[in-house]
Design an enzyme around this catalytic site. Sequence first.
Site, PDB file in Angstrom:
ATOM      1  N   PRO A  12       0.801  -1.230   0.000  1.00 12.77           N
ATOM      2  CG  PRO A  12      -0.105  -1.099   2.135  1.00 12.77           C
ATOM      3  CD  PRO A  12       0.560  -2.050   1.191  1.00 12.77           C
ATOM      4  CG  ASN A  13      -0.203   4.327   1.362  1.00 10.90           C
ATOM      5  OD1 ASN A  13      -1.168   4.921   0.866  1.00 10.90           O
ATOM      6  ND2 ASN A  13      -0.263   3.733   2.533  1.00 10.90           N
ATOM      7  NE  ARG A  20       3.967   6.593   1.628  1.00 17.26           N
ATOM      8  CZ  ARG A  20       4.232   5.359   2.014  1.00 17.26           C
ATOM      9  NH1 ARG A  20       4.667   4.481   1.142  1.00 17.26           N
ATOM     10  NH2 ARG A  20       4.060   5.009   3.265  1.00 17.26           N
ATOM     11  CE1 TYR A  25       8.963   5.110   3.098  1.00 18.20           C
ATOM     12  CE2 TYR A  25       7.313   6.860   2.987  1.00 18.20           C
ATOM     13  CZ  TYR A  25       7.849   5.759   3.620  1.00 18.20           C
ATOM     14  OH  TYR A  25       7.288   5.292   4.779  1.00 18.20           O
ATOM     15  CG  ASN A  76       8.362  -1.924   0.111  1.00 15.76           C
ATOM     16  OD1 ASN A  76       7.846  -2.067   1.230  1.00 15.76           O
ATOM     17  ND2 ASN A  76       8.919  -0.793  -0.277  1.00 15.76           N
ATOM     18  CB  ALA A  79       1.700   0.180   6.534  1.00 15.61           C
ATOM     19  CG  ASP A  89      -0.665 -17.089   8.150  1.00 13.37           C
ATOM     20  OD1 ASP A  89       0.435 -17.157   8.725  1.00 13.37           O
ATOM     21  OD2 ASP A  89      -1.758 -17.127   8.763  1.00 13.37           O
ATOM     22  CD  GLU A 100      10.272  -7.508   5.325  1.00 11.31           C
ATOM     23  OE1 GLU A 100      10.137  -8.663   5.790  1.00 11.31           O
ATOM     24  OE2 GLU A 100      10.115  -6.477   6.019  1.00 11.31           O
ATOM     25  CG  HIS A 102      11.135  -2.219   4.245  1.00  8.40           C
ATOM     26  ND1 HIS A 102       9.762  -2.138   4.215  1.00  8.40           N
ATOM     27  CD2 HIS A 102      11.435  -3.396   4.826  1.00  8.40           C
ATOM     28  CE1 HIS A 102       9.266  -3.235   4.765  1.00  8.40           C
ATOM     29  NE2 HIS A 102      10.247  -4.013   5.144  1.00  8.40           N
ATOM     30  CG  LEU A 103      11.599   2.538  -1.244  1.00  6.01           C
ATOM     31  CD1 LEU A 103      10.282   3.237  -1.481  1.00  6.01           C
ATOM     32  CD2 LEU A 103      12.543   2.736  -2.416  1.00  6.01           C
ATOM     33  CB  SER A 104      12.563   4.342   4.876  1.00  5.79           C
ATOM     34  OG  SER A 104      11.566   3.455   5.372  1.00  5.79           O
ATOM     35  NE  ARG A 109      10.289   5.844   8.586  1.00  7.35           N
ATOM     36  CZ  ARG A 109       9.308   5.697   7.703  1.00  7.35           C
ATOM     37  NH1 ARG A 109       9.400   4.770   6.763  1.00  7.35           N
ATOM     38  NH2 ARG A 109       8.239   6.471   7.770  1.00  7.35           N
ATOM     39  NE  ARG A 113       7.027   4.351   9.818  1.00  5.23           N
ATOM     40  CZ  ARG A 113       5.933   4.415   9.057  1.00  5.23           C
ATOM     41  NH1 ARG A 113       5.640   3.445   8.231  1.00  5.23           N
ATOM     42  NH2 ARG A 113       5.133   5.474   9.124  1.00  5.23           N
TER      43      ARG A 113
HETATM   44  C1  DQA Z   1       8.224   1.114   3.649  1.00  9.00           C
HETATM   45  C2  DQA Z   1       8.325   1.278   5.165  1.00  9.00           C
HETATM   46  C3  DQA Z   1       6.978   1.055   5.830  1.00  9.00           C
HETATM   47  O1  DQA Z   1       7.073   1.244   7.226  1.00  9.00           O
HETATM   48  C4  DQA Z   1       5.967   2.048   5.273  1.00  9.00           C
HETATM   49  O2  DQA Z   1       4.695   1.790   5.833  1.00  9.00           O
HETATM   50  C5  DQA Z   1       5.903   2.041   3.798  1.00  9.00           C
HETATM   51  C6  DQA Z   1       7.163   2.017   3.060  1.00  9.00           C
HETATM   52  C7  DQA Z   1       9.563   1.439   2.934  1.00  9.00           C
HETATM   53  O3  DQA Z   1       9.707   1.036   1.787  1.00  9.00           O
HETATM   54  O4  DQA Z   1      10.413   2.111   3.510  1.00  9.00           O
HETATM   55  O5  DQA Z   1       4.851   2.136   3.188  1.00  9.00           O
HETATM   56  O6  DQA Z   1       7.910  -0.249   3.363  1.00  9.00           O
END
Ligand code: DQA
Length: 154
Positions: A12-13, A20, A25, A76, A79, A89, A100, A102-104, A109, A113
């Site tokens: 999501p997002n 964003r 990010y 990725n 959240a 699952d 897995e 993540h950008l950040s 953080r 997270r």
């Molecule tokens: C994220 C980190 C997550 O905590 C956040 O909710 C995201 C982006 C990242 O790529 O850094 O949506 O997955």
Amino acid sequence: MAACNLLVLHGPNLNMLGQREPALYGHQTLAEINQLLETRAAELEATVELFQSNSEGALIDKVQEACSRIDGILINPGAFTHYSYALRDALAAAGLPLIEVHLSNIFAREPFRRRSVIAPEASGLLCGLGADSYLLGLEALVNVIKKQRGKNYE
Ligand code: DQA
């Protein structure tokens, strides 16, 4: 060795990348990151199927639908990382190599997270490197698949 067919999932997002919270990010859009992934995959002689959804159910449906024709998953989870036992699952049931990303740097953080419920199912986790988290993650995934194939041939 047969080509690796990979599924890349964006949670999501992540469709909002570029607009964003760029300080967190970056300025690259999801389309730009996907383009980089396609180029890197071709260099690694792999194919990538790219999928983004804001919905937990759609991500789970995608894992279930694709798992019999792919060799590994790069995700990725956005959240959902921090609380989706249902997605975890689904990934566990797929039983495929999983990385897995993540950008950040999720460990630098907010406290909520710093925990990933997905990570225990993954071979590895890369974070904090912006788009490089994805590109290095893709490479790591291909390596995990190749090692696994090598073991099966031993
Ligand atoms: C994220 C980190 C997550 O905590 C956040 O909710 C995201 C982006 C990242 O790529 O850094 O949506 O997955």
